[in-house]
Design a protein around this motif. Structure first.
Motif, short mmCIF file in Angstrom:
data_model
loop_
_atom_site.label_atom_id
_atom_site.label_comp_id
_atom_site.label_asym_id
_atom_site.label_seq_id
_atom_site.Cartn_x
_atom_site.Cartn_y
_atom_site.Cartn_z
N THR A 76 0.83 -1.21 0.00
CA THR A 76 0.00 0.00 0.00
C THR A 76 0.86 1.26 0.00
O THR A 76 0.34 2.35 -0.23
CB THR A 76 -0.95 0.04 1.22
N ASN A 107 3.97 3.75 -1.49
CA ASN A 107 4.25 4.23 -2.85
C ASN A 107 5.61 4.91 -2.85
O ASN A 107 5.85 5.85 -2.08
CB ASN A 107 3.15 5.21 -3.27
N ASN A 148 6.10 8.65 -2.72
CA ASN A 148 6.02 9.39 -1.45
C ASN A 148 7.40 9.74 -0.88
O ASN A 148 7.53 10.67 -0.08
CB ASN A 148 5.25 8.59 -0.41
N HIS A 175 -8.04 -1.76 2.01
CA HIS A 175 -6.74 -2.41 1.88
C HIS A 175 -6.58 -3.58 2.85
O HIS A 175 -6.11 -4.65 2.46
CB HIS A 175 -5.63 -1.39 2.10
N ARG A 199 -0.59 13.05 0.53
CA ARG A 199 -0.03 11.70 0.33
C ARG A 199 -0.97 10.59 0.74
O ARG A 199 -0.59 9.41 0.68
CB ARG A 199 1.34 11.53 1.00
N ASP A 233 -3.67 7.93 -0.07
CA ASP A 233 -4.00 7.26 -1.31
C ASP A 233 -5.40 7.70 -1.73
O ASP A 233 -6.36 7.52 -0.98
CB ASP A 233 -3.97 5.74 -1.09
N ASP A 285 -8.01 4.91 -1.22
CA ASP A 285 -7.92 4.07 -0.02
C ASP A 285 -9.27 3.84 0.66
O ASP A 285 -9.36 3.06 1.62
CB ASP A 285 -6.90 4.64 0.98
N SER A 316 -10.54 11.08 1.99
CA SER A 316 -10.11 10.96 0.60
C SER A 316 -11.30 10.67 -0.31
O SER A 316 -11.38 11.18 -1.44
CB SER A 316 -9.04 9.87 0.46
N ARG A 369 -4.58 15.06 -8.68
CA ARG A 369 -4.69 13.61 -8.74
C ARG A 369 -6.09 13.14 -9.11
O ARG A 369 -6.44 11.98 -8.91
CB ARG A 369 -4.25 13.01 -7.40
#
Length: 312
Positions: free
Chosen positions: A36, A38, A41, A80, A178, A180, A183, A188, A309
């Motif tokens: 999970t 990246n 990051n 996740h 940062r 996800d 997620d 988010s 994003r």
């Protein structure tokens, strides 16, 4: 200068922690299996840290000695951690054993990133550290909830049996750059849905509450906890005690994105907590720690990060 290992260092929290440690002049080894996490990051730090791709459920390669270890390795969002619940549980339990053995062998001080999920769907509100929780041991969230509870047990027993210096914090909902975008967490989700002019998915009636801590505040709590004397072991709650309903959060996101997104109400997931709010008296008294970033300011910073994003 200290030599410090951060497991899960390419993740949301891990990468922000490494930023702080590098800023303070420490030598950092970042370990992550990238399940999970990246590498993007930590890309800005690639010349200043050592990256090791490794799964903490497996025996560690020879990494040398460390002064401090931060164990942040574990999927933390329901999407996740439910994708492979057996591996999630192994990460919490076998991973804890592996990092604790490394700490025991090298004499390192070791930090465990636990979670407010150890309180389950709480019957006590707000939640102090001496509340033992209300956790379903066989539900779809149990791999994470019970895994983290088990890890706290292992850390405590290593302190008692082997005199390992441990630090345990329980993290409440945290957000910021940062994260996800996919997620599945509420901050988010709401931001991405609103930026894409989609309906905001609200589960249940939207009156369930959470307390949202901006990532910079949380990392400051990590640093302060690791710096405490040996007798301070925790667990200590780290989170913002200001409580908001999901409907209140949705309205703020809509206001800050400027998009009039409608709300779509879906069935509440199994074992989803109705309330989550930390008592932070311990953090206040022991660490002299208080969150400083308001939800309004933190959301605006997070939205600015997510703007680039958006998948149209």
């Amino acid at each position: 200068m200290k030599r410090i290992l951060v497991t899960g260092g390419a993740g949301f929290l891990g990468s922000h922690l490494i930023d702080r440690l590098v800023e303070h002049g420490h030598e950092v080894v970042c370990l992550d299996n990238l399940q999970t996490g990246n590498e993007e990051n930590i890309k800005h730090l690639e010349e200043r840290i050592t990256f090791v791709k490794h799964d903490i459920t497996n025996s560690f390669p020879d990494l040398g000695d460390f002064d401090e270890i931060y164990n942040l390795a574990c999927p933390a969002s329901p999407i996740h951690y439910q994708a492979n619940p057996v591996h999630t549980f192994k990460t919490s339990i076998l991973g804890a054993l592996n990092v604790l053995e490394l700490a025991r062998q090298t004499g390192a001080k070791i930090f465990q990133a636990s979670t407010s999920e150890v309180y389950g769907d709480p019957l006590v509100h707000p939640q102090p550290e001496d509340y033992w929780g209300n956790v379903n041991p066989i539900g779809i969230r149990s791999c994470y909830d019970e895994g983290k509870r088990g890890a706290e047990t292992l850390f405590s027993d290593y302190a008692r049996m082997y005199n390992v210096e441990i630090k345990i914090v329980r993290i409440f909902n945290t957000y910021g750059p940062r994260m996800d975008p996919k997620d599945g967490r509420v901050v988010s989700n709401f931001i991405m849905q609103s930026l894409q002019n989609k309906s905001l998915t609200v589960y249940g009636d939207g009156k369930q509450s959470r307390s949202f801590c901006y990532v910079d505040d949380l990392i400051e709590g990590f640093i302060r906890m690791m710096a405490t004397p040996k007798e301070i072991q925790g667990p200590i709650n780290l989170g913002n005690p200001n409580e908001f309903t999901m409907l209140e959060l949705a309205k703020k996101v809509i206001r800050f994105t400027g998009n009039e997104s409608p709300l779509q109400f879906n069935e509440l997931p199994q074992d989803d907590p109705k309330q989550r709010q930390p008592v932070i008296d311990e953090a206040s008294h022991i660490l002299n720690w208080h969150p400083k970033v308001s939800l309004d300011i933190g959301l605006q910073k997070t939205i600015a990060y997510f703007v680039n994003r958006v998948e149209c």
